[in-house]
Design an enzyme around this catalytic site. Structure first.
Site, PDB file in Angstrom:
ATOM      1  N   ALA A  89      53.687 -83.967   5.602  1.00 39.52           N
ATOM      2  CA  ALA A  89      54.326 -84.998   4.781  1.00 39.52           C
ATOM      3  C   ALA A  89      55.820 -84.746   4.675  1.00 39.52           C
ATOM      4  O   ALA A  89      56.634 -85.679   4.746  1.00 39.52           O
ATOM      5  CB  ALA A  89      53.688 -85.043   3.395  1.00 39.52           C
ATOM      6  N   ASP A  90      56.206 -83.487   4.485  1.00 42.60           N
ATOM      7  CA  ASP A  90      57.623 -83.143   4.427  1.00 42.60           C
ATOM      8  C   ASP A  90      58.334 -83.470   5.732  1.00 42.60           C
ATOM      9  O   ASP A  90      59.420 -84.056   5.743  1.00 42.60           O
ATOM     10  CB  ASP A  90      57.782 -81.642   4.138  1.00 42.60           C
ATOM     11  CG  ASP A  90      57.663 -81.310   2.667  1.00 42.60           C
ATOM     12  OD1 ASP A  90      57.962 -82.175   1.836  1.00 42.60           O
ATOM     13  OD2 ASP A  90      57.264 -80.178   2.354  1.00 42.60           O
ATOM     14  N   ILE A  91      57.739 -83.050   6.838  1.00 46.64           N
ATOM     15  CA  ILE A  91      58.374 -83.273   8.138  1.00 46.64           C
ATOM     16  C   ILE A  91      58.489 -84.767   8.428  1.00 46.64           C
ATOM     17  O   ILE A  91      59.536 -85.254   8.887  1.00 46.64           O
ATOM     18  CB  ILE A  91      57.601 -82.547   9.248  1.00 46.64           C
ATOM     19  CG1 ILE A  91      57.728 -81.024   9.070  1.00 46.64           C
ATOM     20  CG2 ILE A  91      58.095 -82.968  10.624  1.00 46.64           C
ATOM     21  CD1 ILE A  91      56.864 -80.212  10.004  1.00 46.64           C
TER      22      ILE A  91
ATOM     23  N   GLY B  19      61.195 -86.248   6.349  1.00 45.34           N
ATOM     24  CA  GLY B  19      62.485 -85.861   6.903  1.00 45.34           C
ATOM     25  C   GLY B  19      62.881 -86.716   8.091  1.00 45.34           C
ATOM     26  O   GLY B  19      64.041 -87.138   8.225  1.00 45.34           O
TER      27      GLY B  19
END
Length: 397
Positions: free
Chosen positions: A172-174, A177
């Protein structure tokens, strides 16, 4: 590649984020030449500096993995003088990236979108948060694992006998980003386009949950079409067979037979023409889906006569997508990955050579460049302040 050829070399990016989504986004911008200035709290810095083990001489491997091509500036933005320095810096910036989730906190610090728009109308303001800055859940804090759960992905991982399973890396973070990067570049183009550019920046609002939900993709399409809840399928594909790991003599390999032409080639390459090509249970992809278990038993019985590497070689020669299931160390030492420059090595003054994964965007003319090791906390504070002084003197009449 020389940094002078980098396409974003004229951009100044101020990043005030922690953990992974924001740092990953700004690192990709830095790879393309942008001057990325990372604002960190004095004495503590990005929270991921403390995430470990592993640590390398006190430096977190997690932090090192997503913070190359940046300069670190230590500022306590609650201090009035430091806050004034930050605002001076933002007055010269093209992009500001923050992951402070509450707009009220940004307003108290004077770095909310409205305040910065008045200070610097050209600034592209990118906000990454758990839920975004609109909607009933706006302002909630969020981490990757929360987004994975709330976006419906964890519920359909594993198989029907297992509990929900988190994807082992922060997807989810990647994803957030990457989407933030796309939003920033789009806003910069809208600002600077020679024909219809507005000359003004925009507010880019990206949430982890929104970003993670896009991974539902075809599962969402199936739900919209049928109203049926997607069920956990483990390693099999919901609508294509065989498209999954299968057992050979020594270990598993993956086969992906996505068309009828590939199906015929697969049967020929494995010597299964007579066993399954004429079997009405497997005549079409839909038939193969309905009779998946019986088909996989036949295929694995045949693949058990040779090792996985032999089958991969044989299938690939026939144009059939196939590959091994690698351990991470096998992947990170793979000749293909290295040939494409995906292992970056940078000299660090304390740690020696620091390795990280490269930028997967390959351009024919002026692609990524790797110039700066992940910075030590506050390493460039004095340098950046001196630059601001020099820039201020240049504009004085």
């Amino acid at each position: 590649m020389s940094s002078n050829a980098s396409p974003l070399r004229h951009l100044r990016v101020v990043e005030m984020t922690e953990a992974l989504a924001g740092p990953y986004c700004s690192m990709l911008l830095g790879d393309m030449g942008a001057d990325v200035i990372k604002i960190e709290r004095p004495g503590r810095g990005d929270q991921s500096r403390g995430w470990g083990p592993p640590f390398v001489q006190g430096e977190s491997a997690y932090f090192l993995s997503v913070n190359r091509n940046k300069r670190s500036m230590a500022l306590d933005i609650k201090d009035s003088e430091a806050n004034a320095r930050l605002r001076r810096l933002l007055g010269t910036a093209d992009v500001f990236i923050t992951n402070i989730p509450r707009m009220s906190s940004l307003e108290r610090a004077g770095i909310d979108p409205g305040s910065l728009r008045r200070l610097n109308p050209r600034l592209v303001y990118a906000a990454i948060s758990g839920y975004g800055h609109t909607g009933p859940k706006a302002g909630r804090g969020g981490y990757d694992i929360i987004a994975q759960g709330e976006a419906g992905l964890m519920a359909v991982t594993g198989d029907e006998t297992s509990a929900p399973i988190r994807f082992p890396t922060p997807m989810a973070d990647i994803t957030a980003g990457i989407y933030t990067l796309i939003g920033i570049l789009t806003a910069l183009y809208a600002r600077d386009d020679r024909v219809s550019g507005t000359g003004c920046g925009q507010f880019v609002d990206v949430s982890l949950v929104d970003s993670q939900t896009t991974w539902l993709a075809n599962l969402a399409g199936s739900y919209f079409a049928t109203g049926e809840h997607p069920r956990p399928l483990g390693n099999v594909h919901p609508t294509v067979t065989p498209y999954q790991p299968v057992c050979a003599r020594d270990k598993m390999l993956i086969v992906a037979v996505g068309t009828e032409k590939l199906w015929a080639q697969f049967c020929d390459a494995t010597g299964l023409n007579h066993a399954i090509m004429t079997d009405p249970r497997f005549a079409t992809n839909a038939d193969r889906n309905r009779n998946r278990e019986a088909l996989i038993r036949i295929i694995e019985s045949r693949l058990a006569t040779a090792d996985a590497a032999d089958w991969v070689e044989r299938l690939v020669e026939r144009g059939i997508p196939a590959g091994p299931i690698n351990l991470p160390d096998e992947t990170l030492n793979d000749e293909q990955l290295r040939a494409r420059g995906m292992i970056v090595e940078l000299d660090h003054p304390l740690l020696g050579v620091v390795k990280s994964l490269g930028n997967p965007i390959h351009l024919s003319g002026n692609g990524p460049s790797y110039r700066r090791y992940p910075p030590r906390l506050g390493e460039h504070t004095d340098e950046i302040l001196a630059e601001l002084e020099a820039e201020a003197e240049e504009v004085q009449p």
